[in-house]
Design a protein around this motif. Structure first.
Motif, PDB file in Angstrom:
ATOM      1  N   GLY A 145      41.287  35.735  24.687  1.00 50.17           N
ATOM      2  CA  GLY A 145      40.136  35.410  25.513  1.00 50.17           C
ATOM      3  C   GLY A 145      40.289  34.241  26.465  1.00 50.17           C
ATOM      4  N   ASP A 146      41.442  33.622  26.522  1.00 45.13           N
ATOM      5  CA  ASP A 146      41.653  32.530  27.472  1.00 45.13           C
ATOM      6  C   ASP A 146      41.782  33.096  28.880  1.00 45.13           C
ATOM      7  OD1 ASP A 146      43.788  30.931  25.059  1.00 45.13           O
ATOM      8  OD2 ASP A 146      41.662  30.577  25.460  1.00 45.13           O
ATOM      9  N   THR A 147      41.101  32.464  29.820  1.00 46.28           N
ATOM     10  CA  THR A 147      41.067  32.984  31.191  1.00 46.28           C
ATOM     11  C   THR A 147      41.614  31.978  32.199  1.00 46.28           C
ATOM     12  OG1 THR A 147      38.804  32.198  31.518  1.00 46.28           O
ATOM     13  CG2 THR A 147      39.080  34.445  30.709  1.00 46.28           C
ATOM     14  N   ASN A 148      42.014  32.506  33.335  1.00 49.58           N
ATOM     15  CA  ASN A 148      42.522  31.689  34.425  1.00 49.58           C
ATOM     16  C   ASN A 148      42.222  32.430  35.721  1.00 49.58           C
ATOM     17  OD1 ASN A 148      43.878  29.556  35.685  1.00 49.58           O
ATOM     18  ND2 ASN A 148      45.815  30.676  35.690  1.00 49.58           N
ATOM     19  N   TYR A 149      41.816  31.676  36.765  1.00 48.04           N
ATOM     20  CA  TYR A 149      41.434  32.289  38.038  1.00 48.04           C
ATOM     21  C   TYR A 149      42.083  31.553  39.205  1.00 48.04           C
ATOM     22  CZ  TYR A 149      37.562  34.249  35.293  1.00 48.04           C
ATOM     23  OH  TYR A 149      36.807  34.899  34.350  1.00 48.04           O
ATOM     24  N   VAL A 150      42.306  32.265  40.272  1.00 43.03           N
ATOM     25  CA  VAL A 150      42.688  31.617  41.511  1.00 43.03           C
ATOM     26  C   VAL A 150      41.442  30.906  42.050  1.00 43.03           C
ATOM     27  CG1 VAL A 150      42.163  33.605  42.987  1.00 43.03           C
ATOM     28  CG2 VAL A 150      43.893  31.946  43.702  1.00 43.03           C
ATOM     29  N   ASP A 151      41.633  29.785  42.706  1.00 38.91           N
ATOM     30  CA  ASP A 151      40.492  28.963  43.129  1.00 38.91           C
ATOM     31  C   ASP A 151      39.494  29.725  43.987  1.00 38.91           C
ATOM     32  OD1 ASP A 151      42.285  25.774  43.510  1.00 38.91           O
ATOM     33  OD2 ASP A 151      41.433  26.770  41.755  1.00 38.91           O
ATOM     34  N   SER A 152      39.973  30.628  44.822  1.00 42.30           N
ATOM     35  CA  SER A 152      39.095  31.299  45.781  1.00 42.30           C
ATOM     36  C   SER A 152      38.085  32.235  45.131  1.00 42.30           C
ATOM     37  CB  SER A 152      39.929  32.070  46.803  1.00 42.30           C
ATOM     38  OG  SER A 152      40.699  33.062  46.161  1.00 42.30           O
ATOM     39  N   VAL A 153      38.264  32.583  43.872  1.00 45.09           N
ATOM     40  CA  VAL A 153      37.323  33.498  43.217  1.00 45.09           C
ATOM     41  C   VAL A 153      36.547  32.831  42.083  1.00 45.09           C
ATOM     42  CG1 VAL A 153      38.842  35.427  43.788  1.00 45.09           C
ATOM     43  CG2 VAL A 153      38.893  34.464  41.464  1.00 45.09           C
ATOM     44  N   LYS A 154      36.863  31.583  41.790  1.00 42.92           N
ATOM     45  CA  LYS A 154      36.161  30.898  40.705  1.00 42.92           C
ATOM     46  C   LYS A 154      34.670  30.841  40.992  1.00 42.92           C
ATOM     47  CE  LYS A 154      39.947  27.974  39.044  1.00 42.92           C
ATOM     48  NZ  LYS A 154      40.484  26.593  38.944  1.00 42.92           N
ATOM     49  N   GLY A 155      33.875  31.176  39.993  1.00 51.47           N
ATOM     50  CA  GLY A 155      32.432  31.194  40.142  1.00 51.47           C
ATOM     51  C   GLY A 155      31.900  32.502  40.685  1.00 51.47           C
ATOM     52  N   ARG A 156      32.774  33.364  41.193  1.00 47.16           N
ATOM     53  CA  ARG A 156      32.344  34.653  41.731  1.00 47.16           C
ATOM     54  C   ARG A 156      32.866  35.832  40.903  1.00 47.16           C
ATOM     55  NH1 ARG A 156      33.969  36.367  46.582  1.00 47.16           N
ATOM     56  NH2 ARG A 156      35.960  35.250  46.546  1.00 47.16           N
ATOM     57  N   PHE A 157      34.062  35.686  40.360  1.00 40.39           N
ATOM     58  CA  PHE A 157      34.675  36.755  39.584  1.00 40.39           C
ATOM     59  C   PHE A 157      34.739  36.352  38.111  1.00 40.39           C
ATOM     60  CE2 PHE A 157      37.612  38.699  43.105  1.00 40.39           C
ATOM     61  CZ  PHE A 157      36.530  38.774  43.958  1.00 40.39           C
TER      62      PHE A 157
END
Length: 120
Positions: free
Chosen positions: A59-71
């Motif tokens: 369940g650990d997640t990681n996102y590219v900055d451009s989608v954080k808060g949206r995806f």
């Protein structure tokens, strides 16, 4: 291991879309699933696909900055399925989205891709 993506399509700017990726075959923990994207028509090798989001089977997640808060990426371990909930979509999110699974032994597998078009 085989991956099948679902859920791409055309969406208006600001709208939501959900992508799903169903994995089957010899999958063993620990493994991770990720979404990458590549502009339609971009012929670069798959290693050049842009990272979007990743989740481990714990369940650990990681996102590219451009989608954080949206995806939001999530995983259903029982079904070996990963989903990507996308909201507030922008035209620059338009791409072919690919699901990737990295198995316990480090081997990576790609799905066939699903196209997302954000346009009015």
């Amino acid at each position: 291991v085989q991956l099948v993506e679902f859920g791409g399509g055309l969406v208006h700017p600001g709208g939501p879309l959900r992508l799903s990726c169903a994995a089957s075959g010899s999958i063993f923990s620990p493994y991770g699933m990720a979404w990458h994207r590549q502009l339609a028509g971009d012929e670069r090798d798959f290693v050049e696909r842009d990272f979007v989001a990743h989740i481990t089977d714990s369940g650990d997640t990681n996102y590219v900055d451009s989608v954080k808060g949206r995806f939001t990426i999530s995983i259903d371990e029982a079904r070996n399925t990963a989903s990507l909930e996308m909201s507030s979509l922008k035209p620059e999110d338009s791409a072919v989205y690919y699901c990737k699974l990295q198995n316990h032994d480090g081997k990576g597998y790609w799905g066939q891709g699903t196209r997302v078009t954000v346009s009015s």
